[in-house]
Design an enzyme around this catalytic site. Sequence first.
Site, PDB file in Angstrom:
ATOM      1  N   SER A 230      34.208   2.818 -56.732  1.00  0.00           N
ATOM      2  CA  SER A 230      35.492   3.293 -57.291  1.00  0.00           C
ATOM      3  C   SER A 230      36.143   4.392 -56.458  1.00  0.00           C
ATOM      4  O   SER A 230      37.030   5.094 -56.937  1.00  0.00           O
ATOM      5  CB  SER A 230      35.307   3.791 -58.734  1.00  0.00           C
ATOM      6  N   LYS A 233      37.792   1.797 -51.769  1.00  0.00           N
ATOM      7  CA  LYS A 233      37.568   0.983 -50.550  1.00  0.00           C
ATOM      8  C   LYS A 233      38.460  -0.253 -50.528  1.00  0.00           C
ATOM      9  O   LYS A 233      39.130  -0.535 -49.542  1.00  0.00           O
ATOM     10  CB  LYS A 233      36.098   0.549 -50.460  1.00  0.00           C
ATOM     11  N   THR A 234      38.462  -0.996 -51.640  1.00  0.00           N
ATOM     12  CA  THR A 234      39.262  -2.229 -51.698  1.00  0.00           C
ATOM     13  C   THR A 234      40.748  -1.925 -51.581  1.00  0.00           C
ATOM     14  O   THR A 234      41.493  -2.629 -50.894  1.00  0.00           O
ATOM     15  CB  THR A 234      38.978  -2.993 -53.006  1.00  0.00           C
ATOM     16  N   ALA A 235      41.174  -0.847 -52.250  1.00  0.00           N
ATOM     17  CA  ALA A 235      42.596  -0.464 -52.218  1.00  0.00           C
ATOM     18  C   ALA A 235      43.033  -0.128 -50.798  1.00  0.00           C
ATOM     19  O   ALA A 235      44.098  -0.567 -50.334  1.00  0.00           O
ATOM     20  CB  ALA A 235      42.839   0.728 -53.139  1.00  0.00           C
ATOM     21  N   GLU A 258      33.670  -9.471 -54.559  1.00  0.00           N
ATOM     22  CA  GLU A 258      33.642  -8.683 -55.792  1.00  0.00           C
ATOM     23  C   GLU A 258      34.748  -9.100 -56.757  1.00  0.00           C
ATOM     24  O   GLU A 258      34.533  -9.179 -57.959  1.00  0.00           O
ATOM     25  CB  GLU A 258      33.778  -7.195 -55.445  1.00  0.00           C
ATOM     26  N   ARG A 267      46.721  -6.888 -57.236  1.00  0.00           N
ATOM     27  CA  ARG A 267      46.709  -5.542 -56.660  1.00  0.00           C
ATOM     28  C   ARG A 267      47.673  -5.441 -55.481  1.00  0.00           C
ATOM     29  O   ARG A 267      48.322  -4.408 -55.287  1.00  0.00           O
ATOM     30  CB  ARG A 267      45.286  -5.180 -56.213  1.00  0.00           C
ATOM     31  N   GLN A 381      28.764   0.072 -49.276  1.00  0.00           N
ATOM     32  CA  GLN A 381      28.418   1.097 -50.254  1.00  0.00           C
ATOM     33  C   GLN A 381      27.692   2.250 -49.577  1.00  0.00           C
ATOM     34  O   GLN A 381      27.030   2.071 -48.548  1.00  0.00           O
ATOM     35  CB  GLN A 381      27.512   0.505 -51.338  1.00  0.00           C
TER      36      GLN A 381
END
Length: 430
Positions: A230, A233-235, A258, A267, A381
């Site tokens: 959270s 990273k994805t953003a 994921e 997103r 991670q």
Amino acid sequence: MTADTKVQIKAPPNSKESEMMVLGCAIGNINALNIIQEMLDKEDFYYEEHATIFTTLEIFYQRERPTDIHLIAEELKRSKKLESIGGISYLVTLSQYAGTSAHVEEYAELVKNKAILRRMIATSQEVESSALRDPSNVSECLDEAQAKFFTISQRVNAKIGVTLKEHLTGIKNASELPYLKELEIRQKEFYEKDPNEVSVTGLPTGLIDLDKLISGFNPANLIILAGRPSMGKTALALNIAQNILEQQNAAIGVFSLEMTAGELIHRLICSHSQVESEKIKTGALDGSEYQQIVTTVKTLQNHTLIIDDQPGIKITDLRTRARRLKEIYDIKFLVIDYLQLLTGSKSYGNSENRQTEISEISRLLKNLARELNIPILCGSQLSRKVEERPGHRPLLSDLRESGSIEQDADIVLLLFRREYYNPNDKPGIA
């Protein structure tokens, strides 16, 4: 089978006439030799005598000597190969056999295509032999087979290694310009551009401060984007992908282990339109917000973004799919979200071998980046050590489950948001 029955042995694909045309054009014509030397290798010739003549012509090319019949014959005689190619009379036949040198590229292309077909047959036989051994790891066997065919399709014109002279003279570098000429152009561009403009050699991320640090994402680089869950990273990965997609109009591949493709696209639309996620989900939009989304959708439809959301994918399967994306869409950038959700090519059994598995995955990702010659951004991670440290600032040693990640990666980006631990400490800043 009767005595009269003839057994037909099928010869590998070849064209003797085309090989003769190619060599005939090169004899006495330096311009034709330049083209042939660039397009063909010794291994592309099926007939041994033709390969020998081509090797001799290459020597003349490197020494910048004229390629007339007498000089070639003398060189072959010196190396005791003249009789093996059929004597000077065969060289005369070749020079007479040649058509117009204006068509030399077409002749060379025919020779090259036959050589590719022979390599395909040889590779097929290797794959068949490997499959007949009934390997326990079918995925690994398939990955090796696809890698062999991908190498043929992507590197048919590549030579084994590049000499310093070839690179500096521009014969075998990416720009096809002499090094000093390329440097001169680069120098001129530097003095002509705005002093405040960021200098980027690879794909610009769209994040100015980051581009200043790393000069963009360069081909064949493996970039690890690491952070705690959270942390964003994805953003950030999506934000960079969106910038490359829109500013460079480059095709991008995304492996999302994921999230589903629908969640990622949602997103992406939120980020581009700057409309809140909940409003889009519930439909609580006013007129202007709806129009922003309409504009976003129309814009995104004009770009090529391919999302593969297959969960629990093996690294060998990912490599196979990535090669297909490169072949079909010619992707220029690949995002993987994220490394720890990938599994190795083998069954490692227990958690003690997880480090070995992660080491294999990171190594194969780096090899994939080099093979496809594109930058790969892979999420990762971080371990819980970050939580125990005062200030919670991540370090390279925090990369989870393997020390090999930092060895295989060209760049490691560690993402840190203070507000993750204290909502009032620099909110909205990473």
